[in-house]
Design a protein around this motif. Structure first.
Motif, PDB file in Angstrom:
ATOM      1  N   LYS A 118     -11.468  -5.844  11.497  1.00  0.00           N
ATOM      2  CA  LYS A 118     -11.289  -6.540  10.223  1.00  0.00           C
ATOM      3  C   LYS A 118     -10.343  -7.731  10.344  1.00  0.00           C
ATOM      4  CE  LYS A 118     -14.314  -5.030   7.796  1.00  0.00           C
ATOM      5  NZ  LYS A 118     -15.339  -6.011   7.447  1.00  0.00           N
ATOM      6  N   VAL A 119      -9.394  -7.665  11.268  1.00  0.00           N
ATOM      7  CA  VAL A 119      -8.587  -8.850  11.569  1.00  0.00           C
ATOM      8  C   VAL A 119      -9.509  -9.996  11.976  1.00  0.00           C
ATOM      9  CG1 VAL A 119      -6.864  -9.835  13.141  1.00  0.00           C
ATOM     10  CG2 VAL A 119      -6.537  -7.520  12.219  1.00  0.00           C
ATOM     11  N   CYS A 120     -10.463  -9.692  12.832  1.00  0.00           N
ATOM     12  CA  CYS A 120     -11.394 -10.716  13.314  1.00  0.00           C
ATOM     13  C   CYS A 120     -12.312 -11.217  12.205  1.00  0.00           C
ATOM     14  CB  CYS A 120     -12.212 -10.163  14.476  1.00  0.00           C
ATOM     15  SG  CYS A 120     -11.231  -9.834  15.957  1.00  0.00           S
ATOM     16  N   ASP A 121     -12.832 -10.299  11.392  1.00  0.00           N
ATOM     17  CA  ASP A 121     -13.676 -10.719  10.269  1.00  0.00           C
ATOM     18  C   ASP A 121     -12.920 -11.667   9.345  1.00  0.00           C
ATOM     19  OD1 ASP A 121     -15.873  -9.238  11.072  1.00  0.00           O
ATOM     20  OD2 ASP A 121     -15.450  -7.535   9.764  1.00  0.00           O
ATOM     21  N   CYS A 162     -10.017 -10.164  19.201  1.00  0.00           N
ATOM     22  CA  CYS A 162      -8.576  -9.990  19.348  1.00  0.00           C
ATOM     23  C   CYS A 162      -8.294  -8.784  20.233  1.00  0.00           C
ATOM     24  CB  CYS A 162      -7.884  -9.844  17.995  1.00  0.00           C
ATOM     25  SG  CYS A 162      -8.248  -8.331  17.083  1.00  0.00           S
ATOM     26  N   THR A 163      -7.201  -8.876  20.969  1.00  0.00           N
ATOM     27  CA  THR A 163      -6.746  -7.768  21.804  1.00  0.00           C
ATOM     28  C   THR A 163      -5.244  -7.926  21.963  1.00  0.00           C
ATOM     29  OG1 THR A 163      -7.142  -6.554  23.865  1.00  0.00           O
ATOM     30  CG2 THR A 163      -7.158  -8.976  23.993  1.00  0.00           C
ATOM     31  N   GLY A 165     -10.639  -6.019  18.872  1.00  0.00           N
ATOM     32  CA  GLY A 165     -11.419  -6.251  17.665  1.00  0.00           C
ATOM     33  C   GLY A 165     -12.465  -7.312  17.887  1.00  0.00           C
ATOM     34  N   LEU A 166     -13.508  -7.300  17.043  1.00  0.00           N
ATOM     35  CA  LEU A 166     -14.618  -8.235  17.188  1.00  0.00           C
ATOM     36  C   LEU A 166     -15.241  -8.492  15.823  1.00  0.00           C
ATOM     37  CD1 LEU A 166     -16.647  -9.764  19.082  1.00  0.00           C
ATOM     38  CD2 LEU A 166     -17.940  -7.632  19.191  1.00  0.00           C
ATOM     39  N   THR A 167     -15.509  -9.742  15.510  1.00  0.00           N
ATOM     40  CA  THR A 167     -16.193 -10.076  14.266  1.00  0.00           C
ATOM     41  C   THR A 167     -17.546  -9.380  14.202  1.00  0.00           C
ATOM     42  OG1 THR A 167     -15.139 -12.241  14.139  1.00  0.00           O
ATOM     43  CG2 THR A 167     -17.181 -11.969  12.899  1.00  0.00           C
ATOM     44  N   GLY A 168     -17.845  -8.795  13.038  1.00  0.00           N
ATOM     45  CA  GLY A 168     -19.171  -8.250  12.790  1.00  0.00           C
ATOM     46  C   GLY A 168     -19.421  -6.871  13.330  1.00  0.00           C
TER      47      GLY A 168
END
Length: 393
Positions: free
Chosen positions: A18-21, A46-47, A251-254
């Protein structure tokens, strides 16, 4: 069929995905604020100590992407080393290209327009091929499935008590899950099980966290008529959640598309939403499908309604529209399909104009679900087509 259980989950805004989204949608919002015609496909990873922002963006304006990313991370609550992921010291890397000219050929001018269509609603072709689903049911006032509605409420409440400072040990990452028992006819009967996991500082005991979360987060989120006094609570069931956020998991968008929609109560199409401008039908047509389904249920024509739309890249008109009411419809599904075709213009330009989608409204949607967001006055949540549907019948 006897009674059955169904579960859905949500995550807080501090979850790495959700950070990425939120970063992806914050970039989109910044561009739409200056250039509503901008084409954006922005993704994020993100990592530990690192954010990578990438994608294809064609715009006439300039936005400071690293500054936007750091602002989002700070707003979420990742400030200072003690949070495990510091907005000021993490590395932010960007790699952005322009939208492919080959894609732009179909997006900027639809196939129908190229062969002689003068209708301005044919201006844009679909930004990609794909299938999109919309869903609504009468289980909650916002016409969403109850398990995902409860999970979102708990996740939002968890973030709220953290930001209010009610419990100084809370950190931004967290997850919630609700299991609902249904009668054989699909009527919700009771909440059976709740799972809540929250990121926390080292000094907090499991006993304290469990008592606080049940009292301040879980119970206020559950309607009294669904609490029969026998709910099973699992709070931080591993016993410890000190390392969290991007420091613990990339993290990853989507990657939370079921959280974004209906919690598994309905299918999901081929793509995510975040970071995509509304010419991408992954986003705009999914919103439109929710709008159609919600208006059908609000009109009293079904207790449950699912809409499937399908598009071809560069083509304005959907290649198929499917309406399913799972035996709950007041009229046959074929009749509802006819009405949807008559009442709703589901070409991308029409969707964008009708729902006013070229606005910076997306970052707030990037956590706690894109559907059922009456709290954000999301235009696809309006039940403004009920009379038109009834008239068409």
């Amino acid at each position: 069929m006897s009674k059955f259980l169904f579960s859905s989950e949500s995550v807080t805004e501090g979850h790495p995905d959700k950070v990425c989204d939120q970063i992806s949608d914050a970039v989109l919002d910044a561009i739409l604020a200056e250039d509503p015609a901008g084409h954006v496909a922005c993704e994020c990873i993100c990592t530990t100590g690192l954010v990578l922002i990438m994608g294809e963006i064609s715009t006439s304006c300039y936005v400071d992407i690293p500054k936007i990313a750091r602002g989002v991370i700070a707003d979420i609550g990742y400030v200072g080393a003690a949070s495990g992921f510091d907005s000021e010291t993490c590395s932010v890397i960007t790699t952005i290209d322009e939208q492919s000219d080959d894609i732009a050929l179909g997006v900027n001018s639809s196939l129908e327009q190229k062969v002689g269509g003068a209708d301005l609603a044919l201006e844009n072709g679909a930004g990609d091929q794909g299938i999109m689903f919309g869903y609504a049911c009468d289980e909650t006032p916002e016409l969403m499935p109850l398990p995902i509605s409860l999970s979102h409420k708990m996740a939002k409440r968890l973030a709220e008590v953290r930001k209010l400072g009610m419990f100084d040990y809370l950190l931004p990452d967290g997850k919630t899950q609700a299991t609902v028992e249904y009668a054989a006819d699909g009527t919700p009967l009771r909440v059976d099980t709740v799972v809540l996991s929250t990121h926390h500082r080292d000094y907090a005991s499991l006993e304290q966290i469990r008592a606080d979360m049940i009292e301040a987060v879980i119970l206020p989120s559950i309607p009294s008529e669904l609490n029969k006094g026998d709910i099973r609570f699992y709070v931080n069931p591993t016993g410890r959640f000190v390392k969290g956020g991007p420091a613990a998991d990339s993290g990853l968008t989507g990657r939370k598309i079921i959280v974004d929609t209906y919690g598994g109560s309905a299918p999901h199409g081929g793509g995510c939403f975040s970071g995509k401008d509304p010419t991408k039908v992954d986003r705009s047509a999914t919103y439109a499908a929710r709008w159609v389904a919600k208006n059908i249920v609000a009109a009293g024509l079904a207790k449950r309604c699912q809409i499937q739309l399908a598009y071809a890249i560069g083509v304005a008109n959907p290649v198929s529209i499917n309406v399913v009411t799972f035996g709950t419809g007041a009229v046959p599904d074929a009749e509802l399909s006819r009405v949807v075709n008559e009442v709703f213009d589901l070409r991308p330009t029409s969707i964008i104009n009708k729902l006013n989608l070229k606005r910076p409204i997306y970052r707030k949607l990037a956590a706690y679900g894109h559907m059922g967001r009456e709290d954000l006055a999301a235009p696809w949540e309006e039940v403004n087509m009920v009379e038109a549907i009834k008239s068409a019948l």
